[in-house]
Scaffold this active site. Structure first.
Site, PDB file in Angstrom:
ATOM      1  N   HIS A   1      -4.240  -5.216  -1.392  1.00 24.56           N
ATOM      2  CA  HIS A   1      -2.840  -4.242  -1.603  1.00 24.56           C
ATOM      3  C   HIS A   1      -2.097  -5.198  -2.655  1.00 24.56           C
ATOM      4  O   HIS A   1      -1.483  -6.413  -2.547  1.00 24.56           O
ATOM      5  CB  HIS A   1      -2.142  -4.542  -0.403  1.00 24.56           C
ATOM      6  CG  HIS A   1      -0.862  -3.790  -0.208  1.00 24.56           C
ATOM      7  ND1 HIS A   1       0.255  -4.117   0.341  1.00 24.56           N
ATOM      8  CD2 HIS A   1      -0.372  -2.516  -0.636  1.00 24.56           C
ATOM      9  CE1 HIS A   1       1.240  -3.358   0.118  1.00 24.56           C
ATOM     10  NE2 HIS A   1       0.871  -2.236  -0.584  1.00 24.56           N
TER      11      HIS A   1
ATOM     12  N   GLU B   1      -2.094  -8.929  -1.376  1.00 21.68           N
ATOM     13  CA  GLU B   1      -2.381  -9.154   0.065  1.00 21.68           C
ATOM     14  C   GLU B   1      -4.157  -8.450   0.200  1.00 21.68           C
ATOM     15  O   GLU B   1      -4.373  -7.713  -0.113  1.00 21.68           O
ATOM     16  CB  GLU B   1      -1.540  -8.291   1.095  1.00 21.68           C
ATOM     17  CG  GLU B   1      -0.164  -8.756   1.088  1.00 21.68           C
ATOM     18  CD  GLU B   1       0.932  -7.854   1.821  1.00 21.68           C
ATOM     19  OE1 GLU B   1       1.682  -8.431   2.385  1.00 21.68           O
ATOM     20  OE2 GLU B   1       0.602  -6.601   1.992  1.00 21.68           O
TER      21      GLU B   1
HETATM   22  P1  NAI Z   1       0.358   8.137  -7.460  1.00 22.68           P
HETATM   23  O1  NAI Z   1       0.886   9.347  -6.904  1.00 22.68           O
HETATM   24  O2  NAI Z   1       1.185   7.705  -8.788  1.00 22.68           O
HETATM   25  O3  NAI Z   1      -1.240   8.225  -7.859  1.00 22.68           O
HETATM   26  C1  NAI Z   1      -2.045   8.710  -7.045  1.00 22.68           C
HETATM   27  C2  NAI Z   1      -3.318   9.420  -8.025  1.00 22.68           C
HETATM   28  O4  NAI Z   1      -4.382   9.718  -7.227  1.00 22.68           O
HETATM   29  C3  NAI Z   1      -2.921  10.557  -8.731  1.00 22.68           C
HETATM   30  O5  NAI Z   1      -3.023  10.626 -10.136  1.00 22.68           O
HETATM   31  C4  NAI Z   1      -3.844  11.508  -8.026  1.00 22.68           C
HETATM   32  O6  NAI Z   1      -3.997  12.575  -9.123  1.00 22.68           O
HETATM   33  C5  NAI Z   1      -4.907  10.921  -7.643  1.00 22.68           C
HETATM   34  N1  NAI Z   1      -5.785  11.496  -6.773  1.00 22.68           N
HETATM   35  C6  NAI Z   1      -5.234  12.272  -5.441  1.00 22.68           C
HETATM   36  N2  NAI Z   1      -6.257  12.318  -4.770  1.00 22.68           N
HETATM   37  C7  NAI Z   1      -7.400  11.960  -5.336  1.00 22.68           C
HETATM   38  C8  NAI Z   1      -8.742  12.067  -4.962  1.00 22.68           C
HETATM   39  N3  NAI Z   1      -9.379  12.712  -3.919  1.00 22.68           N
HETATM   40  N4  NAI Z   1      -9.574  11.585  -5.920  1.00 22.68           N
HETATM   41  C9  NAI Z   1      -9.133  11.174  -7.014  1.00 22.68           C
HETATM   42  N5  NAI Z   1      -8.105  10.983  -7.429  1.00 22.68           N
HETATM   43  C10 NAI Z   1      -6.847  11.583  -6.512  1.00 22.68           C
HETATM   44  O7  NAI Z   1       0.417   7.052  -6.299  1.00 22.68           O
HETATM   45  P2  NAI Z   1       0.699   5.456  -6.262  1.00 22.68           P
HETATM   46  O8  NAI Z   1       2.060   5.121  -6.170  1.00 22.68           O
HETATM   47  O9  NAI Z   1      -0.296   4.796  -7.347  1.00 22.68           O
HETATM   48  O10 NAI Z   1      -0.020   4.923  -4.721  1.00 22.68           O
HETATM   49  C11 NAI Z   1      -1.506   5.246  -4.754  1.00 22.68           C
HETATM   50  C12 NAI Z   1      -1.775   4.328  -3.430  1.00 22.68           C
HETATM   51  O11 NAI Z   1      -1.384   3.007  -3.620  1.00 22.68           O
HETATM   52  C13 NAI Z   1      -1.408   4.761  -2.059  1.00 22.68           C
HETATM   53  O12 NAI Z   1      -2.166   4.504  -0.869  1.00 22.68           O
HETATM   54  C14 NAI Z   1       0.051   3.907  -1.929  1.00 22.68           C
HETATM   55  O13 NAI Z   1       0.400   3.869  -0.603  1.00 22.68           O
HETATM   56  C15 NAI Z   1      -0.464   2.682  -2.550  1.00 22.68           C
HETATM   57  N6  NAI Z   1       0.635   1.752  -3.076  1.00 22.68           N
HETATM   58  C16 NAI Z   1       1.680   2.135  -3.596  1.00 22.68           C
HETATM   59  C17 NAI Z   1       2.646   1.391  -4.242  1.00 22.68           C
HETATM   60  C18 NAI Z   1       3.761   2.013  -5.050  1.00 22.68           C
HETATM   61  O14 NAI Z   1       4.742   1.015  -5.209  1.00 22.68           O
HETATM   62  N7  NAI Z   1       3.830   3.053  -5.738  1.00 22.68           N
HETATM   63  C19 NAI Z   1       2.544  -0.190  -3.960  1.00 22.68           C
HETATM   64  C20 NAI Z   1       1.525  -0.414  -3.180  1.00 22.68           C
HETATM   65  C21 NAI Z   1       0.499   0.522  -3.022  1.00 22.68           C
END
Ligand code: NAI
Length: 387
Positions: A140, A152
């Site tokens: 994480h 983490e």
């Molecule tokens: P985001 O919405 O910016 O990016 C997600 C990406 O995944 C998008 O580009 C989407 O097109 C792609 N995607 C969705 N389904 C897919 C699939 N089946 N195969 C391939 N690509 C796919 O999201 P973000 O903010 O980057 O978050 C991603 C993960 O990281 C989540 O699990 C979130 O909880 C975790 N996270 C987010 C943080 C934050 O501050 N934004 C911090 C730490 C963890």
């Protein structure tokens, strides 16, 4: 020796950042997203970041070009086939993660670690769909991944020692500060930090002080880099509210984590924070900012109450073996920039004083929210300290 090839699934905010971290550490990276717009955006974003690093003199142009050249942008998960670690960073939805992990396992070799960057889902559940669940782990990162030192590492009940150590060694080699956390809601940071927001909101709701005064108390008197309301406006009230709600539900509705109506209403009103131009503060041009009431006695009372609740949370995380005392303190200083580790801070204040402060709150409110951790009671009785 050629470094392992790293896969990153999801090229959004987190995925692009993680790909950068791995590539600048010398790994070839395969960055996959199903959405071609997202891939283009990630490519443009990384190009801009790398150019800026060169302009600022932080990177040599050659290094920037080589690093960028190591990232393969792809729309197909089959390109992960030679990876030794794949980090998933897609939408926070357990059904989708299940089908994605099943698919990943059918592509990669037997020795590939399958990791999730999830903030709130169970690593055990994600691993449950795998034929070899001993290779699942939580890795994480914090946003922005290239800048925040903390990572983490979350082994699930199924994760093998070998995988845990391999994952930790690899992320350490990327010059990150790693901490080990138990597979429980919010891991360390998103659990221990809840009162920073929740207690600040509660203080506001009771009419003790306004947003600006609470923020002033935490920054000017407490040494926190940002006050809770300024920080919530940065994170986005919708995002922060959802995390709170998820953690609350995941803890079987423990009242300690109860979300706040103030935050819910701000979210519903579209007062999301900086991204919508208005949150707890108004970010429109020329908007007048309310001045804090810089009354020191009031400020100390606010700081003390929020700090006691944070320390209680950190102590309880230690009590329940979520992580070691060193890792709990490191997580808060390296993941969310707290000025001091909370357990170290508790020692400085004195365990007796911390416990007495919490007992006062507990007696005044009669709410379970303020119950002191059994560990603090034991320590006060035995006259011990955290360090
Ligand atoms: P985001 O919405 O910016 O990016 C997600 C990406 O995944 C998008 O580009 C989407 O097109 C792609 N995607 C969705 N389904 C897919 C699939 N089946 N195969 C391939 N690509 C796919 O999201 P973000 O903010 O980057 O978050 C991603 C993960 O990281 C989540 O699990 C979130 O909880 C975790 N996270 C987010 C943080 C934050 O501050 N934004 C911090 C730490 C963890």
């Amino acid at each position: 020796m050629e470094k392992e090839i790293i896969g990153v699934l999801g090229a959004g905010t987190m995925g692009a950042g993680i790909a950068q971290v791995a590539a600048q550490s010398g790994h070839k990276v395969v960055l996959v997203d199903v959405n071609s717009d997202a891939l283009d955006k990630a490519k443009n974003k990384l190009t801009k970041i790398f150019n800026r690093l060169v302009e600022k003199g932080k990177w040599e142009e050659k290094f920037a070009n080589e690093t960028f050249g190591r990232i393969q942008f792809s729309s197909q998960t089959k390109d992960f086939k030679d990876c030794k670690l794949v980090i998933e960073a897609i939408v926070e939805n357990i059904e989708i993660k299940h089908s994605v992990f099943e698919n990943l396992e059918s592509i990669v070799g037997d020795d590939c670690i399958l990791a999730s960057n999830t903030s709130s889902l169970s690593i055990a559940s994600i691993g449950s769909v795998l034929k070899d669940p001993s290779r699942v782990i939580g890795i994480h990162f914090f946003n922005p991944a290239p800048l925040m030192p903390l990572v983490e590492i979350i082994p699930a009940v199924q994760t093998s020692e070998v995988i845990k150590n391999r994952a930790k060694d690899l992320i350490d080699s990327w010059k990150k500060v790693t901490v080990l956390a138990k597979d429980t809601p919010g891991f360390i940071v998103n659990r221990v930090a809840r009162p920073f927001y929740g207690e600040a909101l509660r203080i506001y709701e009771e009419g003790v002080a306004d947003f600006a005064t609470i923020d002033w108390a935490m920054t000017a008197l407490g040494g926190f880099r940002m006050g809770p309301f300024t920080l919530m406006d940065y994170i986005g009230n919708d995002v922060n509210y959802t995390v709170t709600e998820t953690v609350f539900a995941a803890f079987y509705y423990d009242p300690r984590y109860k979300p706040s109506f103030t935050q819910k209403r701000h979210s519903e009103a579209g007062y999301l924070g900086r991204k919508s131009g208005r949150g707890y503060y108004d970010y429109s041009e020329g908007a007048e900012q309310t001045k804090p009431n810089e009354d020191k006695v009031l400020g100390e009372r606010i700081l003390n109450r929020i700090l006691l609740m944070l320390i209680n949370e950190a102590a309880d995380a230690l009590f329940l073996n979520i992580a070691s005392r060193e890792d709990i303190d490191l997580a808060m200083t390296k993941g969310v920039n707290y000025p001091k580790g909370l357990l170290k801070w508790a020692d400085e204040i004195g365990i007796d004083n911390v416990l007495a402060g919490l007992e006062d709150l507990f007696h005044e409110y009669g709410e379970d929210r303020y119950r002191p951790s059994p560990l603090l009671r034991r320590m006060a009785r035995e006259k011990t300290t955290f360090y």
